[in-house]
Write a protein that holds these residues in place. Sequence first.
Motif, PDB file in Angstrom:
ATOM      1  N   LEU A 140      31.739  35.588  25.452  1.00 37.39           N
ATOM      2  CA  LEU A 140      31.713  35.574  26.887  1.00 37.39           C
ATOM      3  C   LEU A 140      32.768  35.122  27.637  1.00 37.39           C
ATOM      4  CD1 LEU A 140      28.095  33.942  27.014  1.00 37.39           C
ATOM      5  CD2 LEU A 140      28.485  36.213  26.625  1.00 37.39           C
ATOM      6  N   LEU A 141      33.213  36.115  28.614  1.00 41.08           N
ATOM      7  CA  LEU A 141      34.229  35.947  29.466  1.00 41.08           C
ATOM      8  C   LEU A 141      35.465  35.669  28.753  1.00 41.08           C
ATOM      9  CD1 LEU A 141      33.115  33.711  32.670  1.00 41.08           C
ATOM     10  CD2 LEU A 141      33.134  36.102  32.405  1.00 41.08           C
ATOM     11  N   VAL A 142      35.842  36.532  27.718  1.00 43.12           N
ATOM     12  CA  VAL A 142      37.076  36.473  26.865  1.00 43.12           C
ATOM     13  C   VAL A 142      38.234  36.546  27.816  1.00 43.12           C
ATOM     14  CG1 VAL A 142      38.267  37.355  25.031  1.00 43.12           C
ATOM     15  CG2 VAL A 142      35.631  37.122  24.723  1.00 43.12           C
ATOM     16  N   GLY A 143      39.251  35.820  27.725  1.00 42.73           N
ATOM     17  CA  GLY A 143      40.218  36.196  28.219  1.00 42.73           C
ATOM     18  C   GLY A 143      40.419  35.331  29.642  1.00 42.73           C
ATOM     19  N   SER A 144      39.326  34.833  30.225  1.00 40.90           N
ATOM     20  CA  SER A 144      39.318  34.005  31.540  1.00 40.90           C
ATOM     21  C   SER A 144      40.078  32.745  31.391  1.00 40.90           C
ATOM     22  CB  SER A 144      37.950  33.996  31.942  1.00 40.90           C
ATOM     23  OG  SER A 144      37.837  33.050  33.182  1.00 40.90           O
ATOM     24  N   LYS A 145      40.985  32.513  32.272  1.00 44.79           N
ATOM     25  CA  LYS A 145      41.658  31.239  32.149  1.00 44.79           C
ATOM     26  C   LYS A 145      40.979  30.242  33.038  1.00 44.79           C
ATOM     27  CE  LYS A 145      45.967  33.282  30.792  1.00 44.79           C
ATOM     28  NZ  LYS A 145      45.445  33.630  29.526  1.00 44.79           N
ATOM     29  N   THR A 146      40.225  30.489  34.050  1.00 41.35           N
ATOM     30  CA  THR A 146      39.914  29.450  34.919  1.00 41.35           C
ATOM     31  C   THR A 146      38.178  29.392  35.011  1.00 41.35           C
ATOM     32  OG1 THR A 146      39.510  31.375  36.968  1.00 41.35           O
ATOM     33  CG2 THR A 146      41.593  30.037  36.681  1.00 41.35           C
TER      34      THR A 146
END
Length: 184
Positions: A140-146
């Motif tokens: 889930l939300l791979v790559g989201s930094k925030t």
Amino acid sequence: MVKSLKRRFSNIDATFLITLVIALALTILATWFMASYVLDEIIQGLLYPYGDYPVIVSSTIDILIFPAWVVMCLAVLIGISDVLLDLTEKPFFDSLKKKLGLAVGVMLVVSIVMLIANYVTWQIAARANGYTQCTSGSKLLVGSKTSSVWSKEKYLCYDYDVDRLLPTGTHEQVLEVAEYLKRD
């Protein structure tokens, strides 16, 4: 008097005036955008840990949107005060500029405090209500930094269908995931 006002107006930098008008337009646009969309997302995000959604999203940066908007408004007011100071030469506008500049500094400190307080209290509330944070190896939300995803059931962190329904983590997507899981 009129000649003097014309001379003062001609002393104002045209680039500054154009920038001020653009900043004012952007502030109005940002206000409309916040009122129509962003404010609801922020409030929902703050309330997630107290809800009963199977999967929730924590977005640490969202809490900074309101203070950033306030700083934007203050910056426009500082620019307007600068123009009025040049036109009228009244010391009130110089004093106002200084106070608005101080308010910008205060808002920057408030922003940092809000960011830290929200981060800590949100996580405490989520854990207290049975949520666990999906680990970095989840789908889930791979790559989201925030943003990070929290779930009441660990297996949901690796569910391909939940991943498909939750590409960016908006409130609407959180509701879609909850509806999907109710049907199963």
